[in-house]
Scaffold this motif. Structure first.
Motif, PDB file in Angstrom:
ATOM      1  N   THR A 102      29.044  48.275  53.469  1.00 50.38           N
ATOM      2  CA  THR A 102      28.524  46.899  53.523  1.00 50.38           C
ATOM      3  C   THR A 102      29.088  46.093  54.676  1.00 50.38           C
ATOM      4  OG1 THR A 102      30.295  46.098  52.052  1.00 50.38           O
ATOM      5  CG2 THR A 102      28.235  46.858  51.017  1.00 50.38           C
ATOM      6  N   GLY A 103      30.239  46.507  55.204  1.00 44.41           N
ATOM      7  CA  GLY A 103      30.903  45.713  56.233  1.00 44.41           C
ATOM      8  C   GLY A 103      31.440  44.403  55.690  1.00 44.41           C
ATOM      9  N   ALA A 104      31.644  44.328  54.388  1.00 46.74           N
ATOM     10  CA  ALA A 104      32.105  43.077  53.760  1.00 46.74           C
ATOM     11  C   ALA A 104      33.505  42.710  54.236  1.00 46.74           C
ATOM     12  CB  ALA A 104      32.088  43.213  52.245  1.00 46.74           C
ATOM     13  N   ARG A 105      33.683  41.418  54.496  1.00 50.68           N
ATOM     14  CA  ARG A 105      34.987  40.887  54.891  1.00 50.68           C
ATOM     15  C   ARG A 105      35.505  39.856  53.882  1.00 50.68           C
ATOM     16  NH1 ARG A 105      34.702  44.770  57.129  1.00 50.68           N
ATOM     17  NH2 ARG A 105      34.635  45.260  59.365  1.00 50.68           N
ATOM     18  N   HIS A 106      34.709  39.592  52.867  1.00 51.48           N
ATOM     19  CA  HIS A 106      35.083  38.587  51.866  1.00 51.48           C
ATOM     20  C   HIS A 106      34.855  39.157  50.472  1.00 51.48           C
ATOM     21  CE1 HIS A 106      33.935  36.454  55.548  1.00 51.48           C
ATOM     22  NE2 HIS A 106      34.792  35.512  55.188  1.00 51.48           N
ATOM     23  N   ALA A 107      35.710  38.754  49.527  1.00 52.32           N
ATOM     24  CA  ALA A 107      35.577  39.224  48.153  1.00 52.32           C
ATOM     25  C   ALA A 107      35.939  38.108  47.194  1.00 52.32           C
ATOM     26  CB  ALA A 107      36.472  40.436  47.908  1.00 52.32           C
ATOM     27  N   VAL A 108      35.261  38.107  46.044  1.00 47.96           N
ATOM     28  CA  VAL A 108      35.594  37.200  44.951  1.00 47.96           C
ATOM     29  C   VAL A 108      36.080  38.079  43.818  1.00 47.96           C
ATOM     30  CG1 VAL A 108      34.810  35.298  43.508  1.00 47.96           C
ATOM     31  CG2 VAL A 108      33.678  35.732  45.697  1.00 47.96           C
ATOM     32  N   LEU A 109      37.319  37.906  43.415  1.00 47.95           N
ATOM     33  CA  LEU A 109      37.903  38.842  42.462  1.00 47.95           C
ATOM     34  C   LEU A 109      38.770  38.149  41.426  1.00 47.95           C
ATOM     35  CD1 LEU A 109      41.135  39.424  43.512  1.00 47.95           C
ATOM     36  CD2 LEU A 109      39.814  40.325  45.406  1.00 47.95           C
ATOM     37  N   PHE A 110      39.187  38.911  40.436  1.00 43.70           N
ATOM     38  CA  PHE A 110      39.979  38.418  39.317  1.00 43.70           C
ATOM     39  C   PHE A 110      41.456  38.671  39.618  1.00 43.70           C
ATOM     40  CE2 PHE A 110      40.867  38.699  34.530  1.00 43.70           C
ATOM     41  CZ  PHE A 110      40.749  37.327  34.362  1.00 43.70           C
ATOM     42  N   GLY A 111      42.295  37.653  39.428  1.00 48.84           N
ATOM     43  CA  GLY A 111      43.702  37.794  39.760  1.00 48.84           C
ATOM     44  C   GLY A 111      44.367  38.972  39.083  1.00 48.84           C
ATOM     45  N   GLN A 112      43.955  39.276  37.863  1.00 48.38           N
ATOM     46  CA  GLN A 112      44.541  40.389  37.119  1.00 48.38           C
ATOM     47  C   GLN A 112      44.329  41.726  37.835  1.00 48.38           C
ATOM     48  OE1 GLN A 112      43.828  40.282  32.820  1.00 48.38           O
ATOM     49  NE2 GLN A 112      43.325  42.448  32.897  1.00 48.38           N
ATOM     50  N   ASP A 113      43.316  41.785  38.698  1.00 48.53           N
ATOM     51  CA  ASP A 113      42.986  43.035  39.397  1.00 48.53           C
ATOM     52  C   ASP A 113      43.549  43.092  40.816  1.00 48.53           C
ATOM     53  OD1 ASP A 113      41.415  43.533  37.135  1.00 48.53           O
ATOM     54  OD2 ASP A 113      39.628  42.660  38.065  1.00 48.53           O
ATOM     55  N   ALA A 114      44.423  42.168  41.179  1.00 47.70           N
ATOM     56  CA  ALA A 114      44.866  42.060  42.574  1.00 47.70           C
ATOM     57  C   ALA A 114      45.452  43.369  43.101  1.00 47.70           C
ATOM     58  CB  ALA A 114      45.881  40.930  42.717  1.00 47.70           C
ATOM     59  N   ARG A 115      46.203  44.082  42.280  1.00 47.03           N
ATOM     60  CA  ARG A 115      46.822  45.323  42.761  1.00 47.03           C
ATOM     61  C   ARG A 115      45.767  46.354  43.167  1.00 47.03           C
ATOM     62  NH1 ARG A 115      52.146  45.586  42.236  1.00 47.03           N
ATOM     63  NH2 ARG A 115      53.197  44.160  40.784  1.00 47.03           N
ATOM     64  N   ARG A 116      44.622  46.315  42.514  1.00 46.17           N
ATOM     65  CA  ARG A 116      43.544  47.249  42.859  1.00 46.17           C
ATOM     66  C   ARG A 116      43.025  46.999  44.273  1.00 46.17           C
ATOM     67  NH1 ARG A 116      40.363  50.142  39.444  1.00 46.17           N
ATOM     68  NH2 ARG A 116      41.237  49.029  37.677  1.00 46.17           N
ATOM     69  N   TRP A 117      43.176  45.749  44.745  1.00 49.32           N
ATOM     70  CA  TRP A 117      42.655  45.365  46.053  1.00 49.32           C
ATOM     71  C   TRP A 117      43.733  45.360  47.141  1.00 49.32           C
ATOM     72  CZ3 TRP A 117      37.428  44.103  46.784  1.00 49.32           C
ATOM     73  CH2 TRP A 117      36.667  44.075  45.614  1.00 49.32           C
TER      74      TRP A 117
END
Length: 531
Positions: A102-117
């Protein structure tokens, strides 16, 4: 280029102007009227814009079912960007592949999952629903990406000021508005492109045949990264109705109580949803719900469960539906009035969709003859992201080849036989696993069943039934084979019947047949496969 007046953000703005105090999106942890939903959407869109998101950009969204997830998807599309909504459990290898595709440079995510990112250097900015987690710790995990903090209702923390978006940009109808990931033939993630025109066409069609109005309120337990769940949200936003987002279906009674308290008129589920309700819910509590309609998609449901659902939820009407991600959700539905005389049918094409049954070379087949099910309509995807060969395999002369085998009766109603890739070739016969599954599911000792093909001693194929017993029962393999012989010809009786604790399922409840086949092969190769 034309103003994007037929998109979910535009529908929200229209209702916010006409009925700003009407309920729009609610959850156990937040409530948003149309006026508030519009304000959250435009505020987040302003922050995304200032972070560098513009028309055509891809933004990954990986959030739990709730108000923030709805706001994020709307905010991305309000900019004319492309929302890539993902399962929060997406593995690291798939996530890296999706970022590259996708070439994505931005993400909206859940703080609980931060380690996954952590370590995703391609990301330049993360919008994080932080909950009670310390922002500084999350910032360190997500570095070097910049962070903007969101609340569970989609509101942006006032740490950095941004002007809200005021006008929706011009956008071509064929511009990608969403990319929905499914498993490809190689197991690698495959992105289905859905344009703003695809979404508008499918949404308007569903609103039409369900008869949705501003008075409708849906209980939604399906995730928004699943096109079925997303279509429930979109249809109600178009109609000016409301949706209660509830991710607590692991406790069905809690959801049923919320459905009653929230005065929900609609409920959407996959086959496993209704199977669980059949096992765990008291029929008298289901009959008291204020439902006007139910919808079922996401795979074939056993005839007994279809009958049970119609009976216990009466007078609510059940719409049995069929669709694919490549069709932006929906292709056909069975009108409730035809439930009895067309039992087992997936119905007819939804408004604006044409269905046909053709031979492998595309030649139309006569009624009653089994062939490839193909579809044409404005909701059909332009293809897979960055996968021209896979796109060419499903799109021919404007028709979507669904990969399903079916036949049509003289009244124009369609009946599925099964996935073309799953049809078994047993003793020279083409056999549908679904037919065997429906028969076995009627046995009083069978809780769940799935049939897959395994190699036989002659190098051909044999049917293997994986059965989950009902508690307190001890059926033998021979009992179930005898039961099948009463309803099926000999060549359709499973060669093997193996008992397991549970069927492997994906996030939306579908049986993972490739995983099941591997497990069956392992059991059959063991010294005592029936132990």
């Amino acid at each position: 280029m034309s103003p994007i007046g037929d998109t979910a953000p535009a529908w929200v703005r229209a209702h916010a102007c006409a009925t700003p105090d009407a309920p729009a999106v609610d959850s156990p942890w937040g409530r948003l009227t149309y006026g508030q939903l519009e304000a959250r959407m435009l505020a987040l869109a302003g922050h995304l814009r200032d972070a560098g998101v513009g028309p055509g950009a891809s933004v990954l969204i990986a959030l739990p079912l709730g108000c923030a997830a709805a706001v994020a998807g709307l905010a991305v599309q309000a900019l004319g960007a492309c929302a890539v909504e993902l399962d929060r459990e997406t593995g690291a290898e798939s996530l890296d592949s999706i970022l590259a595709q996708t070439g994505a440079r931005h993400a909206v995510l859940f703080g609980q999952d931060a380690r996954r990112w952590t370590g995703r250097s391609a990301l330049t900015h993360c919008f994080v629903v932080h909950g009670s987690r310390p922002p500084e710790r999350l910032r360190a995990l997500l570095a070097p990406a910049a962070c903007t903090w969101l609340q569970e209702d989609g509101a942006v923390d006032p740490e950095v000021a941004s002007e809200p978006l005021t006008a929706l940009p011009a956008l071509a109808p064929d511009a990608p508005a969403s990319i929905v990931y499914t498993s490809g033939s190689t197991g690698a993630p495959r992105g289905v492109i859905q344009t703003s025109a695809n979404i508008a066409a499918n949404t308007r069609s569903i609103v039409e045949y369900l008869g949705l109005t501003a008075r409708d309120r849906a209980m939604l337990i399906l995730p928004l990264h699943y096109c079925y769940g997303k279509s429930v949200l979109q249809t109600h936003l178009l109609a000016g109705g409301s949706v209660f987002l509830d991710p607590r279906f692991m406790y069905p009674q809690v959801v049923l109580e919320a459905m009653a308290t929230e005065s929900c008129t609609g409920f959407a589920g996959v086959p496993l949803t209704f199977e669980l309700l059949r096992r765990q819910a008291a029929p008298e509590s289901l009959a008291k719900l204020p439902l006007r309609y139910l919808t079922q998609a996401g795979g074939g449901m056993s005839p007994d469960t279809v009958r049970w659902t119609r009976e216990v939820f009466h007078p609510a009407e059940l719409f049995v539906m069929y669709g694919q991600t490549e069709a932006t959700a929906r292709l056909s539905y069975l009108p409730p009035a035809r439930a009895t005389d067309k039992a087992g049918s997936i119905g007819q094409g939804i408004p604006g969709v044409t269905l046909a049954v053709v031979a492998d070379d595309g030649t139309p087949l006569p009624d009653g003859e089994v062939g490839q099910l193909v579809a044409r309509g404005a909701n059909v995807t332009p293809g897979y992201l960055g996968a021209p060969e896979e796109t060419a395999a499903i799109l021919h002369d404007g028709w979507l080849w669904t990969g399903d085998l079916a036949w049509r009766d003289a009244d124009g109603f369609f009946f599925l036989v099964g996935r073309a890739k799953e049809i078994l070739k047993v003793g020279g016969h083409r056999v549908s696993p679904a037919e065997m599954e429906h028969v076995l599911a009627r046995h009083p000792a069978v809780l769940e069943v799935a049939v897959v093909g395994v190699p036989d001693d002659l190098g051909a194929e044999a049917a293997c039934a994986a059965v989950v017993r009902k508690p307190g029962t001890t059926p033998h393999e021979d009992d179930l084979r005898r039961f099948c012989r009463e309803a099926l010809p000999a060549y359709k009786v499973p060669r093997h019947v193996l008992f397991i604790e549970a069927l492997p399922r994906g996030p939306t409840g579908k049986v993972l047949k490739a995983d099941l086949r591997t497990r069956m092969l392992s059991i059959l190769s063991s010294p005592d496969p029936r132990s």
